[in-house]
Design an enzyme around this catalytic site. Structure first.
Site, PDB file in Angstrom:
ATOM      1  N   ASP A  13     -14.564 -36.554  69.118  1.00 20.67           N
ATOM      2  CA  ASP A  13     -14.558 -35.153  69.538  1.00 20.67           C
ATOM      3  C   ASP A  13     -13.200 -34.489  69.353  1.00 20.67           C
ATOM      4  O   ASP A  13     -12.847 -33.554  70.071  1.00 20.67           O
ATOM      5  CB  ASP A  13     -15.009 -35.011  71.012  1.00 20.67           C
ATOM      6  CG  ASP A  13     -16.347 -35.663  71.231  1.00 20.67           C
ATOM      7  OD1 ASP A  13     -17.212 -35.540  70.349  1.00 20.67           O
ATOM      8  OD2 ASP A  13     -16.528 -36.324  72.274  1.00 20.67           O
ATOM      9  N   HIS A  43     -20.934 -33.200  65.871  1.00 15.32           N
ATOM     10  CA  HIS A  43     -19.840 -32.434  65.268  1.00 15.32           C
ATOM     11  C   HIS A  43     -20.213 -30.968  65.337  1.00 15.32           C
ATOM     12  O   HIS A  43     -21.242 -30.564  64.812  1.00 15.32           O
ATOM     13  CB  HIS A  43     -19.624 -32.832  63.811  1.00 15.32           C
ATOM     14  CG  HIS A  43     -19.285 -34.282  63.641  1.00 15.32           C
ATOM     15  ND1 HIS A  43     -18.007 -34.752  63.760  1.00 15.32           N
ATOM     16  CD2 HIS A  43     -20.046 -35.352  63.394  1.00 15.32           C
ATOM     17  CE1 HIS A  43     -18.008 -36.070  63.577  1.00 15.32           C
ATOM     18  NE2 HIS A  43     -19.240 -36.455  63.358  1.00 15.32           N
TER      19      HIS A  43
HETATM   20  P1  GTP Z   1     -15.923 -33.931  66.384  1.00 19.85           P
HETATM   21  O1  GTP Z   1     -16.950 -34.783  67.053  1.00 19.85           O
HETATM   22  O2  GTP Z   1     -14.608 -34.587  66.188  1.00 19.85           O
HETATM   23  O3  GTP Z   1     -16.409 -33.216  65.179  1.00 19.85           O
HETATM   24  O4  GTP Z   1     -15.590 -32.805  67.449  1.00 19.85           O
HETATM   25  P2  GTP Z   1     -16.666 -32.037  68.268  1.00 19.85           P
HETATM   26  O5  GTP Z   1     -17.346 -31.077  67.377  1.00 19.85           O
HETATM   27  O6  GTP Z   1     -17.542 -32.957  69.064  1.00 19.85           O
HETATM   28  O7  GTP Z   1     -15.748 -31.312  69.301  1.00 19.85           O
HETATM   29  P3  GTP Z   1     -16.207 -30.110  70.233  1.00 19.85           P
HETATM   30  O8  GTP Z   1     -17.565 -30.209  70.757  1.00 19.85           O
HETATM   31  O9  GTP Z   1     -15.091 -29.903  71.188  1.00 19.85           O
HETATM   32  O10 GTP Z   1     -16.290 -28.971  69.181  1.00 19.85           O
HETATM   33  C1  GTP Z   1     -15.276 -28.483  68.633  1.00 19.85           C
HETATM   34  C2  GTP Z   1     -15.403 -27.003  68.913  1.00 19.85           C
HETATM   35  O11 GTP Z   1     -14.123 -26.560  69.157  1.00 19.85           O
HETATM   36  C3  GTP Z   1     -15.975 -26.318  67.694  1.00 19.85           C
HETATM   37  O12 GTP Z   1     -16.817 -25.278  68.078  1.00 19.85           O
HETATM   38  C4  GTP Z   1     -14.738 -25.787  67.020  1.00 19.85           C
HETATM   39  O13 GTP Z   1     -14.954 -24.569  66.381  1.00 19.85           O
HETATM   40  C5  GTP Z   1     -13.783 -25.628  68.197  1.00 19.85           C
HETATM   41  N1  GTP Z   1     -12.413 -25.897  67.783  1.00 19.85           N
HETATM   42  C6  GTP Z   1     -11.995 -26.676  66.764  1.00 19.85           C
HETATM   43  N2  GTP Z   1     -10.661 -26.618  66.656  1.00 19.85           N
HETATM   44  C7  GTP Z   1     -10.249 -25.789  67.641  1.00 19.85           C
HETATM   45  C8  GTP Z   1      -8.965 -25.322  68.044  1.00 19.85           C
HETATM   46  O14 GTP Z   1      -7.934 -25.643  67.451  1.00 19.85           O
HETATM   47  N3  GTP Z   1      -8.919 -24.497  69.117  1.00 19.85           N
HETATM   48  C9  GTP Z   1     -10.031 -24.108  69.792  1.00 19.85           C
HETATM   49  N4  GTP Z   1      -9.886 -23.308  70.825  1.00 19.85           N
HETATM   50  N5  GTP Z   1     -11.243 -24.511  69.424  1.00 19.85           N
HETATM   51  C10 GTP Z   1     -11.353 -25.339  68.371  1.00 19.85           C
HETATM   52  P1  IMP Z   2     -22.645 -45.450  71.553  1.00 15.31           P
HETATM   53  O1  IMP Z   2     -21.905 -45.189  70.291  1.00 15.31           O
HETATM   54  O2  IMP Z   2     -23.725 -44.438  71.831  1.00 15.31           O
HETATM   55  O3  IMP Z   2     -23.128 -46.868  71.638  1.00 15.31           O
HETATM   56  O4  IMP Z   2     -21.613 -45.283  72.755  1.00 15.31           O
HETATM   57  C1  IMP Z   2     -20.521 -46.166  72.943  1.00 15.31           C
HETATM   58  C2  IMP Z   2     -19.317 -45.419  73.470  1.00 15.31           C
HETATM   59  O5  IMP Z   2     -18.827 -44.521  72.473  1.00 15.31           O
HETATM   60  C3  IMP Z   2     -19.580 -44.539  74.700  1.00 15.31           C
HETATM   61  O6  IMP Z   2     -18.401 -44.520  75.498  1.00 15.31           O
HETATM   62  C4  IMP Z   2     -19.822 -43.163  74.122  1.00 15.31           C
HETATM   63  O7  IMP Z   2     -19.534 -42.147  75.038  1.00 15.31           O
HETATM   64  C5  IMP Z   2     -18.829 -43.184  72.965  1.00 15.31           C
HETATM   65  N1  IMP Z   2     -19.212 -42.306  71.861  1.00 15.31           N
HETATM   66  C6  IMP Z   2     -20.130 -42.575  70.901  1.00 15.31           C
HETATM   67  N2  IMP Z   2     -20.220 -41.542  70.038  1.00 15.31           N
HETATM   68  C7  IMP Z   2     -19.325 -40.615  70.450  1.00 15.31           C
HETATM   69  C8  IMP Z   2     -18.916 -39.346  69.942  1.00 15.31           C
HETATM   70  O8  IMP Z   2     -19.394 -38.839  68.922  1.00 15.31           O
HETATM   71  N3  IMP Z   2     -17.950 -38.715  70.643  1.00 15.31           N
HETATM   72  C9  IMP Z   2     -17.392 -39.241  71.739  1.00 15.31           C
HETATM   73  N4  IMP Z   2     -17.724 -40.432  72.262  1.00 15.31           N
HETATM   74  C10 IMP Z   2     -18.681 -41.113  71.610  1.00 15.31           C
HETATM   75 MG    MG Z   3     -18.156 -34.879  68.697  1.00 15.06          MG
END
Ligand code: GTP
Ligand code: IMP
Ligand code: MG
Length: 339
Positions: A13, A43
């Site tokens: 994340d 993502h």
């Molecule tokens: P990954 O699993 O690594 O892809 O990340 P994620 O998508 O799970 O992270 P999250 O749910 O926090 O989503 C990222 C959100 O934050 C998206 O909607 C992006 O547009 C936003 N985001 C990404 N970079 C930035 C940043 O630098 N600043 C802010 N405020 N938001 C961001």
């Molecule tokens: P699993 O991958 O579902 O077996 O989860 C194992 C561990 O990885 C747990 O702690 C989950 O919360 C973490 N995990 C798995 N996928 C993600 C992800 O995409 N983002 C953050 N944590 C994750």
């Molecule tokens: Mg994520």
């Protein structure tokens, strides 16, 4: 043209999705390919004020010229796959997507087990997406493969061959990893980890490219790292402190509240080393320094933000070449010319 692998440097994340989306639009790759575990990943990306979240397909889907592939190492959940084809139909995804015929399948029984098993769900806090149990069946040599599923037939391909063909022709290939270094089955905080290695070498293997074919490894770090599920998090802050700093976040897949911590320079250095990072992408810099919001020119960053970037570069020993300063695709500083 180089190949890029984008991986998470902390506990997932980190914003890999938004970094991938930027590279997909800016660099115009021929192929965008997902490595990593499976649909445990979430993502998300903001495009013109609208939030899209993907778990199965590569996050670069908005680059409508690119072929979208899922590598053999990745687990496929057909329900999630077809849901995403529908959800992303404005981007003409169904016509350009390919799944490796050797991907293993997540079945309902895997999800049930992942959601009810007291060890996986209760102790580790897995995502419940069925990934761990499906990978276990794969290792036991009894999993179904994508080629066994009738509905997937139109999408099957040899992803490894396609990716290598494109590299032979000098085309740009973007490879997307999932989770983060701290969740690697080998290098993470075992047993509080996911069901595979998550480092760049594993992601390369997932899509069928050898180490000699990888040009750039982008390790993504979040200014305030987060962790969902159980397990050690040495720099974790209290929930109250996170609230005070405006850092309340919820998981994309599970909706669970994320634990938040301070940036750990030593951990980042180790993570960058084992991933073989050639550059760092730092996200959420605007959460570290509110005045950094939306800045696209490095020289215009406020002092506090710049000092943070410099401290990371110095300690980790890798250039911070991409800096996200907000949620939209264009909220980014691209300093790749410096490396
Ligand atoms: P990954 O699993 O690594 O892809 O990340 P994620 O998508 O799970 O992270 P999250 O749910 O926090 O989503 C990222 C959100 O934050 C998206 O909607 C992006 O547009 C936003 N985001 C990404 N970079 C930035 C940043 O630098 N600043 C802010 N405020 N938001 C961001
Ligand atoms: P699993 O991958 O579902 O077996 O989860 C194992 C561990 O990885 C747990 O702690 C989950 O919360 C973490 N995990 C798995 N996928 C993600 C992800 O995409 N983002 C953050 N944590 C994750
Ligand atoms: Mg994520």
């Amino acid at each position: 043209m180089p190949s890029y692998i984008v991986v998470g440097g902390q506990w997932g994340d980190e914003g890999k999705g938004s970094v991938m989306a930027y590279l997909a639009m800016k660099d115009g790759p021929e192929v965008i390919v997902r490595g990593g575990v499976g649909t445990n990943a979430g993502h998300s990306v903001f495009i013109n004020g609208k939030k899209y979240a993907v778990r199965q397909l590569p996050t670069g889907f908005m680059q409508t010229k690119a072929r979208l592939l899922v590598g053999a190492g990745v687990l496929v959940d057909p329900i999630v796959f077809f849901h995403e084809l529908e959800a992303l139909k404005d981007f003409n995804v169904a016509h350009r997507v390919g799944i490796d015929y050797r991907c293993a399948i997540i079945e309902n029984k895997h999800k049930e087990l992942d959601r009810t098993n007291g060890y996986l769900h209760g102790k580790i806090g897995t995502t419940g997406s069925g990934c761990g149990p499906a990978n276990a069946d794969r290792v036991m040599r009894r999993a179904e493969l994508a080629k066994d599923i009738e509905g997937l037939k139109p999408y099957l391909t040899d992803v490894a061959a396609e990716v290598n063909d494109n590299l032979d022709e000098g085309k740009l290939v973007l490879v997307e990893g999932t989770q983060g270094f701290g969740l690697s089955l080998y290098y993470g905080t075992y047993p509080y980890v996911t069901s595979k290695d998550t480092t760049a070498s594993a992601i390369a293997s997932d899509v069928g490219i050898g180490p000699t074919r990888v040009d750039e490894v982008v390790v993504v770090f979040k200014s305030f790292p987060t962790r969902v599920g159980a397990g050690p998090f040495p720099t974790e802050m209290s929930q109250e402190e996170a609230e005070k700093l405006g850092l309340v976040e919820y998981g994309t897949v599970t909706g669970r509240r994320r634990r938040v911590g301070w940036f750990d320079l030593d951990f980042a250095r180790y993570s960058a080393r084992l991933n073989g990072a050639t550059m760092i992408a730092l996200t959420m810099l605007d959460k570290y320094d509110r005045d950094a919001f939306g800045v696209t020119d490095y020289d215009k960053l406020p002092k506090k933000a710049k000092e943070f970037v410099e401290e990371i570069e110095e300690h980790v020993g890798v250039p911070v070449a991409l800096i996200k300063t907000g949620p939209e695709l264009e909220h980014i500083i691209d300093r790749r010319e410096m490396i």
